[in-house]
Design an enzyme around this catalytic site. Sequence first.
Site, PDB file in Angstrom:
ATOM      1  N   LYS A  45       1.013  -1.212  -0.014  1.00 38.94           N
ATOM      2  CA  LYS A  45       0.198  -0.071   0.013  1.00 38.94           C
ATOM      3  C   LYS A  45       0.888   1.222  -0.194  1.00 38.94           C
ATOM      4  O   LYS A  45       2.084   1.235   0.173  1.00 38.94           O
ATOM      5  CB  LYS A  45      -0.807   0.043   1.232  1.00 38.94           C
ATOM      6  CG  LYS A  45      -0.321   0.122   2.605  1.00 38.94           C
ATOM      7  CD  LYS A  45      -1.540  -0.122   3.635  1.00 38.94           C
ATOM      8  CE  LYS A  45      -0.484  -0.069   4.939  1.00 38.94           C
ATOM      9  NZ  LYS A  45      -0.966   0.551   6.067  1.00 38.94           N
ATOM     10  N   ARG A 143      -9.786   0.191  15.488  1.00 37.51           N
ATOM     11  CA  ARG A 143      -9.937   1.106  14.107  1.00 37.51           C
ATOM     12  C   ARG A 143     -10.804   0.244  13.366  1.00 37.51           C
ATOM     13  O   ARG A 143     -11.825   1.139  12.933  1.00 37.51           O
ATOM     14  CB  ARG A 143      -8.319   0.978  13.786  1.00 37.51           C
ATOM     15  CG  ARG A 143      -8.216   2.012  12.704  1.00 37.51           C
ATOM     16  CD  ARG A 143      -6.641   1.972  12.226  1.00 37.51           C
ATOM     17  NE  ARG A 143      -6.304   0.749  11.660  1.00 37.51           N
ATOM     18  CZ  ARG A 143      -4.828   0.460  11.112  1.00 37.51           C
ATOM     19  NH1 ARG A 143      -4.041   1.712  11.066  1.00 37.51           N
ATOM     20  NH2 ARG A 143      -4.595  -0.305  10.510  1.00 37.51           N
ATOM     21  N   HIS A 172      -5.146  -7.346  13.336  1.00 35.98           N
ATOM     22  CA  HIS A 172      -4.150  -6.341  13.535  1.00 35.98           C
ATOM     23  C   HIS A 172      -3.640  -6.013  14.709  1.00 35.98           C
ATOM     24  O   HIS A 172      -4.387  -5.504  15.637  1.00 35.98           O
ATOM     25  CB  HIS A 172      -4.444  -5.206  12.564  1.00 35.98           C
ATOM     26  CG  HIS A 172      -3.220  -4.363  12.161  1.00 35.98           C
ATOM     27  ND1 HIS A 172      -2.161  -5.116  11.594  1.00 35.98           N
ATOM     28  CD2 HIS A 172      -2.899  -3.083  12.179  1.00 35.98           C
ATOM     29  CE1 HIS A 172      -1.225  -3.877  11.286  1.00 35.98           C
ATOM     30  NE2 HIS A 172      -1.888  -2.832  11.358  1.00 35.98           N
ATOM     31  N   ARG A 228       1.655 -10.867   7.391  1.00 37.81           N
ATOM     32  CA  ARG A 228       1.442  -9.791   6.533  1.00 37.81           C
ATOM     33  C   ARG A 228       2.785  -8.616   6.845  1.00 37.81           C
ATOM     34  O   ARG A 228       2.764  -8.254   8.025  1.00 37.81           O
ATOM     35  CB  ARG A 228       0.435  -8.800   6.625  1.00 37.81           C
ATOM     36  CG  ARG A 228      -1.085  -9.547   6.447  1.00 37.81           C
ATOM     37  CD  ARG A 228      -2.271  -8.794   6.744  1.00 37.81           C
ATOM     38  NE  ARG A 228      -2.412  -8.001   7.993  1.00 37.81           N
ATOM     39  CZ  ARG A 228      -2.717  -8.506   9.363  1.00 37.81           C
ATOM     40  NH1 ARG A 228      -3.423  -9.650   9.302  1.00 37.81           N
ATOM     41  NH2 ARG A 228      -2.572  -7.660  10.240  1.00 37.81           N
ATOM     42  N   TYR A 272      16.368  30.993   2.416  1.00 38.84           N
ATOM     43  CA  TYR A 272      15.353  31.660   3.208  1.00 38.84           C
ATOM     44  C   TYR A 272      15.859  31.811   4.702  1.00 38.84           C
ATOM     45  O   TYR A 272      15.927  30.995   5.183  1.00 38.84           O
ATOM     46  CB  TYR A 272      13.955  31.234   2.958  1.00 38.84           C
ATOM     47  CG  TYR A 272      13.402  31.124   1.703  1.00 38.84           C
ATOM     48  CD1 TYR A 272      12.968  32.007   0.930  1.00 38.84           C
ATOM     49  CD2 TYR A 272      13.273  29.650   1.098  1.00 38.84           C
ATOM     50  CE1 TYR A 272      12.668  31.977  -0.558  1.00 38.84           C
ATOM     51  CE2 TYR A 272      12.808  29.680  -0.313  1.00 38.84           C
ATOM     52  CZ  TYR A 272      12.624  30.819  -0.983  1.00 38.84           C
ATOM     53  OH  TYR A 272      12.092  30.714  -2.052  1.00 38.84           O
ATOM     54  N   CYS A 319      14.707  24.063   1.014  1.00 37.41           N
ATOM     55  CA  CYS A 319      13.909  24.946   0.483  1.00 37.41           C
ATOM     56  C   CYS A 319      12.767  23.794  -0.519  1.00 37.41           C
ATOM     57  O   CYS A 319      12.948  22.694  -0.121  1.00 37.41           O
ATOM     58  CB  CYS A 319      14.251  25.527  -0.743  1.00 37.41           C
ATOM     59  SG  CYS A 319      15.641  26.729  -0.106  1.00 37.41           S
ATOM     60  N   ASP A 321      12.411  22.773  -3.351  1.00 40.66           N
ATOM     61  CA  ASP A 321      12.979  22.151  -4.545  1.00 40.66           C
ATOM     62  C   ASP A 321      14.675  22.078  -4.255  1.00 40.66           C
ATOM     63  O   ASP A 321      15.272  21.187  -5.040  1.00 40.66           O
ATOM     64  CB  ASP A 321      12.975  23.026  -5.742  1.00 40.66           C
ATOM     65  CG  ASP A 321      11.437  23.299  -6.010  1.00 40.66           C
ATOM     66  OD1 ASP A 321      10.544  22.609  -5.790  1.00 40.66           O
ATOM     67  OD2 ASP A 321      11.160  24.644  -6.237  1.00 40.66           O
TER      68      ASP A 321
HETATM   69  C1  LIG Z   1      -4.040  -4.309   8.271  1.00 43.15           C
HETATM   70  C2  LIG Z   1      -2.409  -4.205   8.176  1.00 43.15           C
HETATM   71  N1  LIG Z   1      -1.579  -5.210   7.972  1.00 43.15           N
HETATM   72  C3  LIG Z   1      -0.272  -5.136   7.752  1.00 43.15           C
HETATM   73  C4  LIG Z   1       0.293  -4.065   7.906  1.00 43.15           C
HETATM   74  C5  LIG Z   1       1.861  -3.883   7.573  1.00 43.15           C
HETATM   75  O1  LIG Z   1       2.406  -3.481   8.583  1.00 43.15           O
HETATM   76  P1  LIG Z   1       4.100  -3.479   8.876  1.00 43.15           P
HETATM   77  O2  LIG Z   1       4.271  -2.145   7.723  1.00 43.15           O
HETATM   78  O3  LIG Z   1       4.215  -2.593  10.307  1.00 43.15           O
HETATM   79  O4  LIG Z   1       4.581  -4.615   8.776  1.00 43.15           O
HETATM   80  C6  LIG Z   1      -0.491  -2.594   8.038  1.00 43.15           C
HETATM   81  C7  LIG Z   1       0.278  -1.386   7.745  1.00 43.15           C
HETATM   82  O5  LIG Z   1      -0.077  -0.616   8.537  1.00 43.15           O
HETATM   83  C8  LIG Z   1      -1.867  -2.728   8.189  1.00 43.15           C
HETATM   84  O6  LIG Z   1      -2.553  -1.395   8.230  1.00 43.15           O
END
Ligand SMILES: Cc1ncc(COP(=O)(O)O)c(C=O)c1O
Length: 397
Positions: A45, A143, A172, A228, A272, A319, A321
């Site tokens: 993601k 969440r 999670h 994950r 700046y 700055c 850029d």
């Molecule tokens: C639902 C879920 N699973 C897994 C992950 C991966 O987490 P990490 O990057 O700490 O391994 C995230 C990341 O925020 C997440 O939201």
Amino acid sequence: MAEDEGIITEILAGTHALIDLDAYTANIQALRAAAPHAELMAVVKADAYGHGAVYCGHAALAAGCAWLGVARISEGLLLRSNGISAPVLVLGPPNLAEITRALDANLTLAVGSRSVLDAVLGVAAGRSSPARVHIKVDTGMHRYGFEPHEVCDLFARLQSHADIAVDGVFTHFARADERDLALTDRQVAVFSDVVASLEAAGLLPRWVHQANSAGILIGRTAGSNLVRSGIATYGLDPSDELPAGPNFTPIMTVRAPVGRRFTLPRGEGVAYGWTYVAPETEEDAVVAIGYADGLPRQLANRGWFSANGERAPIHGRVCMDQTIIGAPPGLAEGDLVTVFGPERGAMSLNDIAAIAGTNNYEIATRLMARVPRIYLQGGTPVAWEQPLLGKRGYCRS
Ligand SMILES: Cc1ncc(COP(=O)(O)O)c(C=O)c1O
């Protein structure tokens, strides 16, 4: 082929990110070794935490990952339109208006609230194939997710539903990257009770998962057949309290060229606000990277770049850029400096995060679309991406 070579030469001469796919593969292998009984979902993601979701996604699958994870449906669609047909889980609450597109693209949706479930059922009704979902359980993150006590009934109701296929159940962790693991262990206990009830009722789905990178590194993976990981796949630490360890290497290096080298007379300031004034006449250099590329302004007078392995301190404000550094001898206009990365003398994402008062996740994901990327394997470019222009390609040899 010639066109690719030209683009790579152009990208390498300007501000760019190098993504080391060998290190990415090695990080993934280290994670798989840490949870050998489970398949690995590479979380890509947020454009793979700033590393580029398309090529990281392909590389993760080539390295043996069974799943990819994204937060938004649009991120899943990007993977699908770039040749990725592997299972993709949309982890976050989806945009309800995009559910049809998600199902058309065979994305799996995380369902963790009544409204999302109703929306998925509404869209799925009468389609030729059922909507594939993973049910999310809120064991303490508070969440997204159903209450643990709701889950068994929910599965029982959905089992007979022709429009929906429940393919997984997951939760999670909220604090697995901390030294105190009391909440994590409470979450593990709550989730394993849910899993045990599903199993007893004959409702256990194909995939059971709970651990993120931190959870994998601390070994909270028992009872799962999927884990994950995002941050550790990129070779980055889940937190200061939980470093990823010696088996992990950061995969991104950002470099930028010197646009001008100049003499700054004693008593004159730079940029700046003149927040840096030369104590003696000195040589400075202007580097083509700024806060609009993702470099935090907090690095002013505190951060440094690496010029030929030597630390070159940031002088004055960052700055939009450009950023000014003290120029070591020999640094010429057009030379590249390393802004951050695993090389000796360069700032790490942890260094930047510490100065900016945030975490490495935020710094990595801040990298802006105008910074193009080169993907390396065996030290040579294998793919390139110019996110701002929406262009990418493999390097054919
Ligand atoms: C639902 C879920 N699973 C897994 C992950 C991966 O987490 P990490 O990057 O700490 O391994 C995230 C990341 O925020 C997440 O939201």
